[in-house]
Write an enzyme that holds these catalytic residues in place. Structure first.
Site, PDB file in Angstrom:
ATOM      1  N   ILE A   1      -1.687   0.518  -6.767  1.00 21.55           N
ATOM      2  CA  ILE A   1      -3.028   0.019  -6.465  1.00 21.55           C
ATOM      3  C   ILE A   1      -3.307   0.018  -4.972  1.00 21.55           C
ATOM      4  O   ILE A   1      -4.385   0.416  -4.521  1.00 21.55           O
ATOM      5  CB  ILE A   1      -3.186  -1.418  -7.016  1.00 21.55           C
ATOM      6  CG1 ILE A   1      -3.105  -1.428  -8.538  1.00 21.55           C
ATOM      7  CG2 ILE A   1      -4.504  -2.038  -6.561  1.00 21.55           C
ATOM      8  CD1 ILE A   1      -2.959  -2.813  -9.123  1.00 21.55           C
ATOM      9  N   GLY A   2      -2.336  -0.440  -4.191  1.00 19.54           N
ATOM     10  CA  GLY A   2      -2.541  -0.522  -2.752  1.00 19.54           C
ATOM     11  C   GLY A   2      -2.780   0.824  -2.113  1.00 19.54           C
ATOM     12  O   GLY A   2      -3.656   0.978  -1.255  1.00 19.54           O
TER      13      GLY A   2
ATOM     14  N   TYR B   1       6.601 -15.142 -12.914  1.00 20.12           N
ATOM     15  CA  TYR B   1       5.572 -14.215 -12.437  1.00 20.12           C
ATOM     16  C   TYR B   1       4.175 -14.762 -12.730  1.00 20.12           C
ATOM     17  O   TYR B   1       3.301 -14.762 -11.844  1.00 20.12           O
ATOM     18  CB  TYR B   1       5.754 -12.856 -13.109  1.00 20.12           C
ATOM     19  CG  TYR B   1       4.635 -11.885 -12.828  1.00 20.12           C
ATOM     20  CD1 TYR B   1       4.562 -11.228 -11.603  1.00 20.12           C
ATOM     21  CD2 TYR B   1       3.651 -11.640 -13.775  1.00 20.12           C
ATOM     22  CE1 TYR B   1       3.518 -10.353 -11.319  1.00 20.12           C
ATOM     23  CE2 TYR B   1       2.607 -10.763 -13.505  1.00 20.12           C
ATOM     24  CZ  TYR B   1       2.545 -10.122 -12.280  1.00 20.12           C
ATOM     25  OH  TYR B   1       1.504  -9.257 -12.013  1.00 20.12           O
TER      26      TYR B   1
ATOM     27  N   SER C   1      -3.685 -11.743 -11.631  1.00 18.96           N
ATOM     28  CA  SER C   1      -3.437 -11.094 -12.920  1.00 18.96           C
ATOM     29  C   SER C   1      -3.880 -11.997 -14.057  1.00 18.96           C
ATOM     30  O   SER C   1      -3.848 -13.237 -13.934  1.00 18.96           O
ATOM     31  CB  SER C   1      -1.950 -10.776 -13.085  1.00 18.96           C
ATOM     32  OG  SER C   1      -1.665 -10.355 -14.408  1.00 18.96           O
TER      33      SER C   1
ATOM     34  N   ALA D   1       0.796  -1.221   0.000  1.00 15.10           N
ATOM     35  CA  ALA D   1       0.000   0.000   0.000  1.00 15.10           C
ATOM     36  C   ALA D   1       0.828   1.271   0.000  1.00 15.10           C
ATOM     37  O   ALA D   1       0.281   2.368   0.152  1.00 15.10           O
ATOM     38  CB  ALA D   1      -0.939   0.004   1.211  1.00 15.10           C
TER      39      ALA D   1
END
Length: 283
Positions: free
Chosen positions: A26-27, A166, A141, A22
């Protein structure tokens, strides 16, 4: 994105929301939006100054944690329990994309640990402190479509290809979320995963060409804003379950998203859970 646009605002008044990763992207966007919706937000980040800055902006509490160190994850869980007692929403959002294979101090491949093992451990450490109607939301994702879980080589020791590793961790996020939903359903705890889209952020700071795209003028045009990427996370945190979304599901743009068929393989999900528990030393 504003609190008014989230829906279910009243349900968050005073609720404890933990957002990892965060300190940016996004966080950070999710932390600010959920705080504006009345939540008490635990802002978890790797960099102290950035984490504190986001917490100051949203009135949350900063917690510094490095997912590349499992002892740091254990310390974080203990701090969260001591400060809050219970957690209503756990957003497992922290992640990275690493160009080269690296080992953590715990002896695990870096991407695998940060993207899968660390959130797996954190969730298990907090499991007994999740509210009966809690939600666990995991950032996955669309890249998971290129992933493949190799039971004989979870740590990419045989051959390391950055994107493939990933992608596999993002597939593991989905398997983890679906298994968690099954394990905690009887308690009323929900779990879901989502695809945020391609977002302007620093998660690819170790990612070579991928990181370069994030820093170019083209990247600023084709990549989504962090607020846009956080929208589905915030929706899952606030929208009524069952009428809007179901536990165990995978979403993008507030709609069910296509996932690999193997995500529904309960045998694989159960095996990955057991093996992950062995690797991090939890039940």
């Amino acid at each position: 994105m504003t609190a008014r646009g989230l829906g279910g605002v009243a349900a968050l008044d005073g609720r404890v929301v933990v957002v990892t990763g965060a300190s940016a992207g996004i966080g950070a966007a999710a932390a600010q939006a959920l705080a504006a919706a009345g939540a008490r937000v635990a802002v978890v980040g790797r960099t102290p100054a950035k984490t504190e800055a986001v917490a100051a902006r949203c009135g949350g509490t900063p917690f510094v944690c490095d997912f590349a160190r499992l002892d740091s994850v254990r310390d974080l869980a203990a701090e969260l329990v001591a400060d809050y007692g219970r957690v209503d929403v756990l957003a497992n959002n922290a992640g990275l994309y690493a160009r080269r294979r690296e080992l953590t101090v715990d002896g695990h491949e870096l991407t695998f640990q940060v993207n899968h093992l660390a959130p797996f451990l954190l969730t298990n450490l907090l499991a007994d402190h999740l509210a009966d109607d809690a939600r666990v939301i995991t950032t996955s994702s669309r890249a998971h479509l290129a992933g493949r879980v190799d039971r004989a080589d979870l740590e990419s020791s045989g051959r390391y290809v950055a994107f493939c590793t990933y992608a596999t961790t993002k597939l593991e996020n989905l398997l983890f979320s679906s298994e968690l939903a099954r394990r905690l359903d009887a308690r009323g705890v929900s779990a879901a995963a989502f695809h945020p889209g391609s977002v302007r952020s620093d998660f690819a700071r170790r990612g070579g060409a991928v990181a370069l795209v994030h820093r170019t003028p083209l990247g600023r045009v084709v990549l989504h804003s962090p607020e846009s990427g956080a929208d589905t996370l915030c929706w899952l945190a606030t929208a009524p379950r069952d009428s809007s979304w179901r536990s165990g599901g995978y979403y993008a743009r507030r709609r069910p998203a296509r996932a690999l068929e193997v995500v529904g393989d309960r045998g694989l999900a159960g095996w990955l859970w057991s093996r992950s528990a062995e690797l991090v030393g939890c039940g």
